[in-house]
Write an enzyme that holds these catalytic residues in place. Structure first.
Site, PDB file in Angstrom:
ATOM      1  N   GLY A 194       0.896  -1.240   0.031  1.00  0.00           N
ATOM      2  CA  GLY A 194      -0.076  -0.057  -0.117  1.00  0.00           C
ATOM      3  C   GLY A 194       0.889   1.351   0.267  1.00  0.00           C
TER       4      GLY A 194
ATOM      5  N   VAL B  41     -12.118   0.944   7.664  1.00  0.00           N
ATOM      6  CA  VAL B  41     -13.348   0.972   6.640  1.00  0.00           C
ATOM      7  C   VAL B  41     -14.389   0.090   7.000  1.00  0.00           C
ATOM      8  CG1 VAL B  41     -13.794   0.812   4.382  1.00  0.00           C
ATOM      9  CG2 VAL B  41     -11.436   1.787   4.946  1.00  0.00           C
TER      10      VAL B  41
ATOM     11  N   ASP C 180       4.453 -18.885  -1.326  1.00  0.00           N
ATOM     12  CA  ASP C 180       3.450 -18.044  -0.544  1.00  0.00           C
ATOM     13  C   ASP C 180       2.150 -19.023  -0.339  1.00  0.00           C
ATOM     14  OD1 ASP C 180       4.964 -15.634  -1.028  1.00  0.00           O
ATOM     15  OD2 ASP C 180       3.244 -14.676  -2.204  1.00  0.00           O
TER      16      ASP C 180
ATOM     17  N   HIS D  57      35.383   4.592   2.668  1.00  0.00           N
ATOM     18  CA  HIS D  57      34.948   6.049   2.789  1.00  0.00           C
ATOM     19  C   HIS D  57      35.024   6.945   1.642  1.00  0.00           C
ATOM     20  CE1 HIS D  57      34.406   9.962   4.989  1.00  0.00           C
ATOM     21  NE2 HIS D  57      35.710  10.519   4.233  1.00  0.00           N
TER      22      HIS D  57
END
Length: 514
Positions: A232, A285, A361, A493
């Site tokens: 989001g 919501v 997933d 650096h």
């Protein structure tokens, strides 16, 4: 099920002399002799055609297919989309990063060049070309994955696969017709889909998921994002930069999701608000109406009470993702799902049918592409060698807003809840020379280490280059490093990574430049 808690630390002396052995106790156990014998003789008769049949060609599936091919296993990969790469490559990670990068360049040219000594003329948004650039990237990468499957001898089948029985998968081909593939081992890698919001009908034009957010034809005047997690916030950033008035509604009291450290989350919200995004946290919501010219959303405080009405041209539903297993024919093989729809597996990714494994997933763990890749490699190693490994305590997360947010390991709230005594060290990018020369000084690096052993428990970064810098933190967590180990490692650096070193110094001692 997998446990993802970081183990208790070991003494610093042990960490330095035996870091590679400092592996979490919940990592993969040594396989049993019975399992090794079972792996050697296989799971079925010699008549079977494929060593591995993979259902799903997303990140988990195609990586498993490539690894299987590399191991000399006769492999077939079935994908119904028509292109490989799954959600991540086609309508997720990759195209969103294209839009995030190019929208940031556009926004920077409009608002952040004058102080750099760069005078620009009339700057215009060509949204069609921006979308074309995104699509070109996706097309090139999907073709690249298809080439890799071919290179490694994998049979790529375009179609929808479903179980006939425990060893056979029927494929409804995209071009018409049907084929059946038989496998000694079968891997399910069917991924996830956006979780719908009750009462809102997704049309990917006005009420959209992340898929629709990647292909809008014009910049909406007003956009409401339901859900202040990573997806989001990334999409809110894209469309806010391009000119939309964006409001994010989040049920929890902090943005970024539960994994993000609270201190980092507060900084991220503050910075994104300065960029023009509005936030309603601790808000839910309750209903929506899309019958009019504008979509009307009714909201109230998450704990009840204060009510508010929001109007939008486009509403993005980004309340999370859920496992996708529709049409797999799981009933034909009796595979189990938990209350969240995740396929149940053991720590070797096996279902109750030991030759059928699940990765990515559609099972336990964070829904992240890189987590799925690690599982894919481990699953094939189990099949081929009888052992594999994924350290779930060292899976990084990145939010590609500007500045980026990244973390690995435990956040401070988790460490505090565990009862472990800990130390925290931080270093701001405002004190980093490279960040100052780049005029990008917002953010900080935060280390959390065990107070007794100094072992790094978690690292959290908000700032420029956080998504790249988190790799060093992940390596440190993987090898059980202490904050002193990192602090005593020379960093070039001037680099942004010096802020990482200085935060480590602040954890076990004191920083030099702050």
């Amino acid at each position: 099920m997998f446990r993802t808690l970081l183990p208790r630390a070991t003494p610093r002396a042990v960490l330095r002399t035996a870091a590679p052995q400092a592996i979490p106790s919940n990592a993969v156990p040594t396989p049993s002799l019975a399992f090794l014998r079972q792996s050697k003789r296989g799971f079925a008769s010699p008549a079977e055609e494929h060593d591995v049949v993979i259902i799903g060609g997303g990140v988990a599936g195609y990586v498993a297919a490539i690894k299987a091919g590399q191991e000399g296993l006769k492999t077939v990969c079935i994908e119904k989309r028509g292109t490989l790469g799954g959600t991540c490559l086609n309508v997720g990670c990759i195209p969103s990063k294209s839009l995030l990068n190019n929208s940031h360049l556009y926004h920077q040219i409009l608002h952040d060049t004058k102080k750099r000594g760069i005078e620009v003329g009339d700057v215009k948004l060509n949204l069609e070309q921006m979308m074309k650039a995104k699509d070109t990237s996706v097309e090139g990468l999907t073709k690249g994955v298809e080439f890799l499957l071919k290179k490694n001898g994998v049979t790529y089948v375009k179609g929808t696969g479903s179980f006939v029985n425990e060893h056979e998968v029927k494929v409804q081909l995209l071009g018409g017709g049907e084929e059946t593939y038989r496998g000694k081992n079968i891997i399910i890698a069917t991924g996830s889909e956006s979780t719908p919001f009750p009462g809102l009908n997704i049309d990917e034009k006005r009420i959209i998921t992340s898929t629709g957010a990647l292909s809008l034809k014009e910049v909406p005047e007003k956009m409401v994002v339901i859900g202040g997690g990573i997806i989001g916030l990334e999409m809110a950033s894209v469309w806010s930069r391009l000119g939309a008035e964006v409001t994010v509604v989040e049920f929890l009291n902090q943005i970024g999701g539960p994994g993000m450290d609270a201190e980092i989350s507060k900084q991220a919200q503050k910075i994104l608000q300065k960029q023009g995004i509005k936030f309603l946290t601790g808000t839910k919501v309750t209903k929506g109406d899309d019958s009019g010219e504008k979509i009307v959303l009714n909201t109230e405080a998450a704990k009840g009470g204060k009510e508010q009405t929001l109007e939008a041209n486009v509403v993005l539903v980004a309340i999370g993702r859920r496992p996708y297993t529709e049409g797999l024919g799981l009933e034909n093989v009796g595979l189990e799902k938990d209350e969240k729809g995740r396929l149940v597996i053991d720590q070797e990714y096996r279902t109750k049918a030991s030759h059928i494994r699940v990765i990515g997933d559609c099972t336990f763990g964070p829904m992240l592409a890189h987590k799925a890749e690690e599982e894919a490699v481990a699953a094939i190693e189990y099949i081929k060698k009888g052992y594999g490994h994924v350290n779930y305590a060292a899976i990084p997360s990145v939010m590609y807003t500007h500045p980026e947010v990244a973390w690995v390991g435990q956040n401070e709230a988790d460490v505090k809840a565990s009862g472990v005594k800990y130390r925290v060290g931080t270093f701001p990018f405002s004190a980093n020379s490279r960040a100052k020369t780049n005029l990008e000084t917002e953010g900080l690096v935060k280390f959390i280490s065990d107070a007794e052993t100094d072992r790094i428990l978690g690292v959290h970064i908000i700032g420029p280059g956080a998504g790249e810098m988190i790799a060093e933190a992940t390596l440190a967590v993987e090898y059980g490093a202490s904050s002193e180990d990192v602090a005593r490692t020379c960093h070039a650096h001037p680099t942004l990574a010096e802020a990482f070193k200085e935060a480590a110094m602040a954890t076990y001692s004191k920083p030099i430049h702050f």
